[in-house]
Design an enzyme around this catalytic site. Structure first.
Site, mmCIF file in Angstrom:
data_model
loop_
_atom_site.group_PDB
_atom_site.id
_atom_site.type_symbol
_atom_site.label_atom_id
_atom_site.label_comp_id
_atom_site.label_asym_id
_atom_site.label_seq_id
_atom_site.Cartn_x
_atom_site.Cartn_y
_atom_site.Cartn_z
ATOM 1 N N GLN A 100 -5.648 -8.990 -2.241
ATOM 2 C CA GLN A 100 -5.660 -8.010 -1.138
ATOM 3 C C GLN A 100 -7.087 -7.611 -0.749
ATOM 4 O O GLN A 100 -7.344 -7.269 0.403
ATOM 5 C CB GLN A 100 -4.892 -6.742 -1.536
ATOM 6 C CG GLN A 100 -3.397 -6.913 -1.685
ATOM 7 C CD GLN A 100 -3.004 -7.159 -3.126
ATOM 8 O OE1 GLN A 100 -3.735 -7.801 -3.876
ATOM 9 N NE2 GLN A 100 -1.848 -6.688 -3.525
ATOM 10 N N LYS A 107 -3.840 -0.546 -8.382
ATOM 11 C CA LYS A 107 -3.805 -2.004 -8.554
ATOM 12 C C LYS A 107 -4.414 -2.464 -9.869
ATOM 13 O O LYS A 107 -5.453 -1.949 -10.274
ATOM 14 C CB LYS A 107 -4.552 -2.632 -7.367
ATOM 15 C CG LYS A 107 -4.615 -4.148 -7.353
ATOM 16 C CD LYS A 107 -3.261 -4.815 -7.445
ATOM 17 C CE LYS A 107 -2.280 -4.331 -6.394
ATOM 18 N NZ LYS A 107 -0.871 -4.703 -6.702
ATOM 19 N N GLY A 158 0.866 -1.179 0.000
ATOM 20 C CA GLY A 158 0.000 0.000 0.000
ATOM 21 C C GLY A 158 0.901 1.227 0.000
ATOM 22 O O GLY A 158 1.856 1.298 0.785
ATOM 23 N N ARG A 201 10.312 -1.254 -4.590
ATOM 24 C CA ARG A 201 9.131 -1.342 -5.466
ATOM 25 C C ARG A 201 9.073 -0.061 -6.311
ATOM 26 O O ARG A 201 9.311 1.028 -5.779
ATOM 27 C CB ARG A 201 7.835 -1.511 -4.651
ATOM 28 C CG ARG A 201 7.755 -2.870 -3.941
ATOM 29 C CD ARG A 201 6.372 -3.158 -3.398
ATOM 30 N NE ARG A 201 5.443 -3.494 -4.458
ATOM 31 C CZ ARG A 201 4.108 -3.620 -4.257
ATOM 32 N NH1 ARG A 201 3.602 -3.424 -3.059
ATOM 33 N NH2 ARG A 201 3.322 -3.941 -5.261
ATOM 34 N N ASP A 229 -1.475 4.654 -6.414
ATOM 35 C CA ASP A 229 -0.038 4.510 -6.165
ATOM 36 C C ASP A 229 0.757 5.676 -6.721
ATOM 37 O O ASP A 229 1.834 6.004 -6.228
ATOM 38 C CB ASP A 229 0.473 3.199 -6.756
ATOM 39 C CG ASP A 229 0.009 2.051 -5.887
ATOM 40 O OD1 ASP A 229 -1.131 1.598 -6.062
ATOM 41 O OD2 ASP A 229 0.775 1.641 -4.989
HETATM 42 O O1 MRU Z 1 0.566 -4.089 -4.524
HETATM 43 P P1 MRU Z 1 -0.047 -3.345 -3.359
HETATM 44 O O2 MRU Z 1 -0.866 -4.206 -2.463
HETATM 45 O O3 MRU Z 1 0.981 -2.516 -2.634
HETATM 46 O O4 MRU Z 1 -1.046 -2.327 -4.078
HETATM 47 C C1 MRU Z 1 -1.793 -1.448 -3.287
HETATM 48 C C2 MRU Z 1 -2.729 -0.603 -4.059
HETATM 49 O O5 MRU Z 1 -2.839 -0.707 -5.258
HETATM 50 C C3 MRU Z 1 -3.466 0.450 -3.287
HETATM 51 O O6 MRU Z 1 -4.705 0.702 -3.865
HETATM 52 C C4 MRU Z 1 -2.644 1.756 -3.298
HETATM 53 O O7 MRU Z 1 -1.340 1.523 -2.877
HETATM 54 C C5 MRU Z 1 -3.269 2.806 -2.463
HETATM 55 S S1 MRU Z 1 -3.183 2.423 -0.769
HETATM 56 C C6 MRU Z 1 -3.903 3.638 0.176
#
Ligand code: MRU
Length: 357
Positions: A203, A255, A54, A97, A244
């Site tokens: 998730q 995502k 996240g 990442r 992100d």
């Molecule tokens: O791969 P992840 O689980 O880190 O992806 C998370 C997401 O896509 C969330 O929607 C994004 O980081 C926003 S979190 C407030």
């Protein structure tokens, strides 16, 4: 506001007695366990392997991870040598990442205070820890403000579709998209949430459904391919997702699967909202096609709990994120308010607002 204070039980990342503590998100929903870190390199690995994930959560974890590394560093004779060590740490965190800009923003913020405090090694150490702790505290406050603004957009009885996890677990606490849901409930609205399971890492099912259930907010899990029919049946009042990285024109990386949902929402005339802090906007990128998209291990797609379910030898695509064009987004829900189109003035509005804070 009602008496209810939601989302306060979970703190995804924290500093406890000189150690960095993370909720182990790979163990949820079966076990709520915490991992204590004393070595910054293990924190980089925790981000890479998604013990913590996240966008805001990994930013805050990287900041605190650098503070951890600074606390327990080998002795350095000069502040310049210590700063060079911090730069190396920063580089390792940046490489964990690629997509969430909050990670880069957080690391840069820590480096900036380190450079400003460069008169002594001890002074740098202290400044870095204070800044990281400030960022954790700010994240909680930002999410509460953002949630309050977003809650105004919801009807008294709302049915919200969300994707992945943009909740307490994706931030220090409270959440962005789920922060809007929590704030609406605190204001006395009734909200029911549909959580896309979110292939391949699930998730939505494992984290979103779990954390909403902890707060007794009604949530129903659906598979990713059910959204269209629910919208057609009029069961969804709006879609709220996190982000992100948001380019200067409003194109939004989130995502994988978010773009498809936005297209569906447009067709069915369901409002599509992105809830994210100002730190998720990357104003240096003019448009979303410049956002780096993480490609993850094909095994996340081909295997379920270690068992292969796909035929051998067939190629697999596994991008972790996609980009939703700005024209499909009704509004950005941020801590400085709800930003409506036109988005070609986002830059001025964001810069103007942050200079007042
Ligand atoms: O791969 P992840 O689980 O880190 O992806 C998370 C997401 O896509 C969330 O929607 C994004 O980081 C926003 S979190 C407030």
């Amino acid at each position: 506001m009602s008496e209810k204070r939601l989302g306060t039980a979970l703190q995804t990342v924290e500093w406890r007695e000189g150690r960095l503590v993370l909720i182990d998100q790979n163990a949820l929903p079966h076990r709520l366990t915490y991992i204590t870190y004393t070595d910054w390199q293990d924190v980089v690995e925790a981000i890479r392997t998604m013990v913590v994930r996240g966008a805001p959560a990994i930013g805050c974890t990287a900041a605190l991870g650098m503070a951890l590394g600074a606390q327990y560093s080998p002795p350095f004779a000069t502040s310049d040598a210590f700063l060079a060590h911090l730069e190396r740490m920063a580089q390792a965190f940046r490489s964990a990442r690629p997509t969430a800009v909050n990670l880069f923003w957080a690391v840069d913020r820590v480096l900036a205070v380190a450079r400003a405090a460069s008169d002594s090694v001890e002074h740098i150490r202290q400044a870095v820890l204070e800044e990281a702790l400030r960022m954790l505290e700010e994240d909680l406050q930002i999410n509460r403000r953002l949630g309050y603004h977003g809650a105004q957009l919801l009807p008294q009885h709302a049915s919200v579709l969300t994707h992945c996890n943009a909740g307490a677990l994706a931030t220090v606490g409270y959440g962005t998209a789920l922060g809007v849901v929590r704030a609406a409930v605190e204001l006395g609205k009734t909200v029911e949430v549909y959580a896309d399971e979110t292939r391949p890492r699930l998730q939505g099912m494992k984290l979103t459904a779990w954390e909403l259930a902890q707060d007794s907010i009604p949530v129903t899990i659906i598979t990713d391919n059910m959204a269209a029919v629910l919208m057609r049946e009029g069961k969804i009042d709006c879609v709220i997702v996190g982000a992100d990285r948001i380019a200067a024109n409003g194109d939004t990386a989130n995502k994988i699967g978010t773009y498809g949902l936005a297209v569906l929402a447009h067709y069915h005339r369901v409002p599509f909202y992105v809830a994210a802090p100002v730190s998720t906007f990357d104003l240096r990128l003019p448009s979303g096609d410049l956002i780096p998209i993480e490609q993850r291990d094909p095994q996340e797609v081909t295997h379920i709990q270690g068992n292969r379910i796909a035929p051998e030898g067939v190629p697999v695509l596994n991008p972790a994120f996609d980009v939703t064009p700005a024209e499909l987004i009704q509004a950005f829900i941020t801590e400085i308010g709800v930003l409506q189109p036109p988005f070609d003035t986002l830059h001025e509005r964001l810069i103007g607002a942050s200079s007042h804070h």
